[in-house]
Each structure stands twice: as structure tokens, then as C-alpha cells.
Design an enzyme around this catalytic site. Structure first.
Site, mmCIF file in Angstrom:
data_model
loop_
_atom_site.group_PDB
_atom_site.id
_atom_site.type_symbol
_atom_site.label_atom_id
_atom_site.label_comp_id
_atom_site.label_asym_id
_atom_site.label_seq_id
_atom_site.Cartn_x
_atom_site.Cartn_y
_atom_site.Cartn_z
ATOM 1 N N ASP A 67 0.790 -1.280 0.127
ATOM 2 C CA ASP A 67 0.073 0.113 0.078
ATOM 3 C C ASP A 67 0.909 1.180 0.346
ATOM 4 O O ASP A 67 2.024 1.196 0.224
ATOM 5 C CB ASP A 67 -1.013 -0.037 1.228
ATOM 6 C CG ASP A 67 -0.305 -0.600 2.344
ATOM 7 O OD1 ASP A 67 0.795 -0.339 2.569
ATOM 8 O OD2 ASP A 67 -1.049 -1.302 3.238
ATOM 9 N N ASP A 136 -7.664 -2.963 14.145
ATOM 10 C CA ASP A 136 -8.986 -3.429 13.827
ATOM 11 C C ASP A 136 -9.135 -4.597 12.957
ATOM 12 O O ASP A 136 -10.113 -4.927 12.291
ATOM 13 C CB ASP A 136 -9.685 -2.138 13.365
ATOM 14 C CG ASP A 136 -8.745 -1.835 11.948
ATOM 15 O OD1 ASP A 136 -7.684 -2.263 11.431
ATOM 16 O OD2 ASP A 136 -9.191 -0.627 11.344
ATOM 17 N N HIS A 138 -7.068 -5.096 10.208
ATOM 18 C CA HIS A 138 -6.905 -4.864 8.984
ATOM 19 C C HIS A 138 -5.504 -5.554 8.225
ATOM 20 O O HIS A 138 -4.762 -5.496 8.972
ATOM 21 C CB HIS A 138 -6.903 -3.351 8.401
ATOM 22 C CG HIS A 138 -5.823 -2.445 8.880
ATOM 23 N ND1 HIS A 138 -6.151 -1.395 9.899
ATOM 24 C CD2 HIS A 138 -4.473 -2.798 8.937
ATOM 25 C CE1 HIS A 138 -4.779 -0.815 9.959
ATOM 26 N NE2 HIS A 138 -4.012 -1.553 9.656
ATOM 27 N N GLU A 143 -9.785 -2.065 5.659
ATOM 28 C CA GLU A 143 -10.128 -1.945 6.627
ATOM 29 C C GLU A 143 -11.508 -2.632 6.938
ATOM 30 O O GLU A 143 -12.063 -3.278 5.867
ATOM 31 C CB GLU A 143 -10.629 -0.205 6.673
ATOM 32 C CG GLU A 143 -9.387 0.618 6.835
ATOM 33 C CD GLU A 143 -8.759 0.866 8.156
ATOM 34 O OE1 GLU A 143 -8.541 -0.290 8.715
ATOM 35 O OE2 GLU A 143 -8.226 1.958 8.380
HETATM 36 C C1 F6R Z 1 1.505 -1.590 6.268
HETATM 37 C C2 F6R Z 1 0.247 -2.108 6.272
HETATM 38 C C3 F6R Z 1 -0.575 -2.070 7.464
HETATM 39 C C4 F6R Z 1 0.038 -2.287 8.762
HETATM 40 C C5 F6R Z 1 -0.815 -2.428 10.028
HETATM 41 C C6 F6R Z 1 0.014 -2.348 11.233
HETATM 42 O O1 F6R Z 1 1.883 -1.426 4.969
HETATM 43 O O2 F6R Z 1 -0.182 -2.783 5.128
HETATM 44 O O3 F6R Z 1 -1.454 -3.268 7.425
HETATM 45 O O4 F6R Z 1 0.910 -3.551 8.804
HETATM 46 O O5 F6R Z 1 -1.527 -1.149 10.090
HETATM 47 O O6 F6R Z 1 0.908 -1.239 11.289
HETATM 48 P P1 F6R Z 1 2.071 -1.434 12.610
HETATM 49 O O7 F6R Z 1 3.001 -2.216 12.110
HETATM 50 O O8 F6R Z 1 2.735 0.105 12.292
HETATM 51 O O9 F6R Z 1 1.457 -1.791 13.742
#
Ligand code: F6R
Length: 264
Positions: A67, A136, A138, A143
């Protein structure tokens, strides 16, 4: 789904890093799916260290990121493109042609999403996809409520995710609200998936996606349908799992030939 509970983040990241190193060692032209955020930072450092220590040929790997923020220049320190340059491409000396990430700084989002999917079709499937987990539930930035059949597209972040990610944006920039993300179905097409989650903040999402029902309200729960997923947790992230004793026992009794990919 194999649930691997380590004592701490360092141990979990080391096992996952050895797995990635061994994959590239046995298949030098591996296509890797990359996540950003805080979770995989120590993993990437360890993989880079192993590649160097063991002189693993990584000149033919190709990576696809999950992403990117919309409306953020690739050279902005908050962009995921910048994150990847700093934490992966530069330390490994990889060329830009080996690196793919959606361009969120485009005037034509629809065309960009289609072009990214076309590149995945050309070079894919992804051999090994690395995932983090949102509080959450994701994966990528799919989301809650995301279609489980979705492909790369524009998504709006929830207030909670915006809050969790805002620290990389300075006080003058407001954190972005939109992203281009691989879809749930796009992620599911990877041959093999490693998901990492650490800390108490992730414990509820971990329980929900591993032991709860498959639902678009917890997008990671679709991983229950994937034939090859390993989940690497620290003790805190695993703390709400009902079957944690069983997962620990299975891991403790893993045959040596299976342990080798995580320990050698
Ligand atoms: C980032 C992504 C997100 C993160 C998730 C956890 O490329 O795809 O799904 O892996 O938001 O983020 P952290 O590791 O910062 O807790």
C-alpha cells in the site's frame, strides 16, 4: 494456519527473517510482498543482516508493497516509498526496477490500481507475502467492511488507523486519509503468507482473526482460508488466544526438518 508464539518480538522477527532468507537462498528470483509500519522494521534489519552474513544472492528478487498513501510524494519521509528506500532498497543496494509500490501521487487512481494489478499478473504470484495487522484486524489497508473479494483500489482509512499512523507526519502536514492498497483477494493470491503482530494493542485483533468467524469486519480472518499462513506473535499479542497452549505445544514438537527453515 500455523500460530507461532515467541517470547518476544526479537525472537519472532528472527524466525521470520530466517524463513525469508532461506526462501531467497533456495529461490533467488523470489517475489516478495512487503508491508510497512513499525512491525516489520526489525524483521527487515535481520533479513538484511542474514543476506550479508551468508552472502545470499538477492540480486534477482523483486518486491511488491501492499500500500501507499494518496497525495504524498514518494520522497516525503511519511510515504511508504521513502520507508522502503530507507529500510530495504538502500541497505541492500536494490535497484528501483526490482521494487513496486502503488503510486499514490497520481492524478488517475483507477488507472494506477489497474497498472499495479497488471504488474502483479506479469511478475507474480507473490511467493512470500509479509503482513502486519491493524488493531481493527486490517491487512494491507483493507479496513473492516472491505470486500473479501477486493483487489487493488482506493480505500479510506478509519480514524483509529489515521491516529495510529500519524506520528510519521510532521505537525505541519495533516496525516493522509486515503490509500491505494492491494485488495484482500490480491493478498490471498500469494503462495505463502507470514503475518507478524506484537504487543498488547494487537491482542484482540489477533484473537478475532485466528479464532473468530471469517468476516469482512475482521479482514485478516480470511487468512483462515489460505493454505499456507504462518503467524508470528510475541507473548502479549497472543495473550487472548483460547488455544495458546495448543499452539505452543505444536511448535515445541515441530519436526526438525520443519524447524530448519526458521532456525538455520
Ligand atoms: C502497512 C500495512 C498495514 C500495517 C498495519 C500495522 O503496509 O499494510 O496493514 O501492517 O497497520 O501497522 P504497525 O506495524 O505500524 O502496527
Amino acid at each position: 494456519m500455523e500460530v507461532i508464539i515467541a517470547e518476544n518480538q526479537d525472537q519472532a522477527s528472527e524466525w521470520a527473517a530466517r524463513k525469508i532468507k532461506n526462501k531467497v537462498k533456495s529461490q533467488p528470483n523470489s517475489v516478495l510482498g512487503m508491508a510497512t509500519g513499525s512491525t516489520p522494521l526489525s524483521l527487515y534489519k535481520k533479513v538484511i543482516g542474514f543476506f550479508k552474513q551468508e552472502s545470499i544472492d538477492h540480486s534477482q528478487i523483486r518486491t511488491f508493497n501492499l500500500d501507499e498513501y494518496v497525495g504524498v510524494r514518494p520522497d516525503h519521509p511519511g510515504s511508504y516509498s521513502y520507508y522502503m528506500q530507507k529500510n530495504w532498497l538502500q541497505p541492500l543496494g536494490l535497484s528501483d526496477s526490482q521494487f513496486h509500490i502503488p503510486n499514490g501521487n497520481t492524478g488517475d487512481i483507477l488507472q494506477e490500481c489497474e497498472a499495479f494489478e497488471a504488474l502483479l499478473k506479469k511478475w507474480g504470484p507473490i511467493d512470500l507475502q509479509i503482513l502486519g495487522l491493524g488493531r481493527d484486524g486490517h491487512i494491507g489497508f483493507n479496513e473492516p467492511g472491505s470486500s473479501l473479494g477486493s483487489r487493488t483500489r482506493l480505500k479510506s482509512l478509519t480514524e483509529q488507523t489515521i491516529e495510529d499512523n500519524k506520528s510519521v507526519f510532521s505537525k505541519v502536514d495533516s496525516p493522509p486519509r486515503h490509500v491505494i492498497t492491494m485488495g484482500v483477494q490480491t493478498i490471498m493470491e500469494a503462495q505463502e503468507i507470514l503475518l507478524l503482530a506484537f504487543g498488547k494493542m494487537k491482542a484482540q485483533a489477533v484473537k478475532d482473526f485466528i479464532e473468530g468467524p471469517i468476516t469482512s469486519m475482521v479482514p485478516a480472518s480470511i487468512l483462515q482460508m489460505h493454505p499456507k499462513v504462518q503467524v508470528f506473535l510475541d507473548a502479549e499479542a497472543s495473550s487472548l488466544l483460547q488455544n495458546q497452549d495448543y499452539y505452543r505445544e505444536v511448535f515445541a514438537n515441530k519436526p526438525d526438518w520443519q524447524m530448519a527453515e526458521l532456525t538455520l
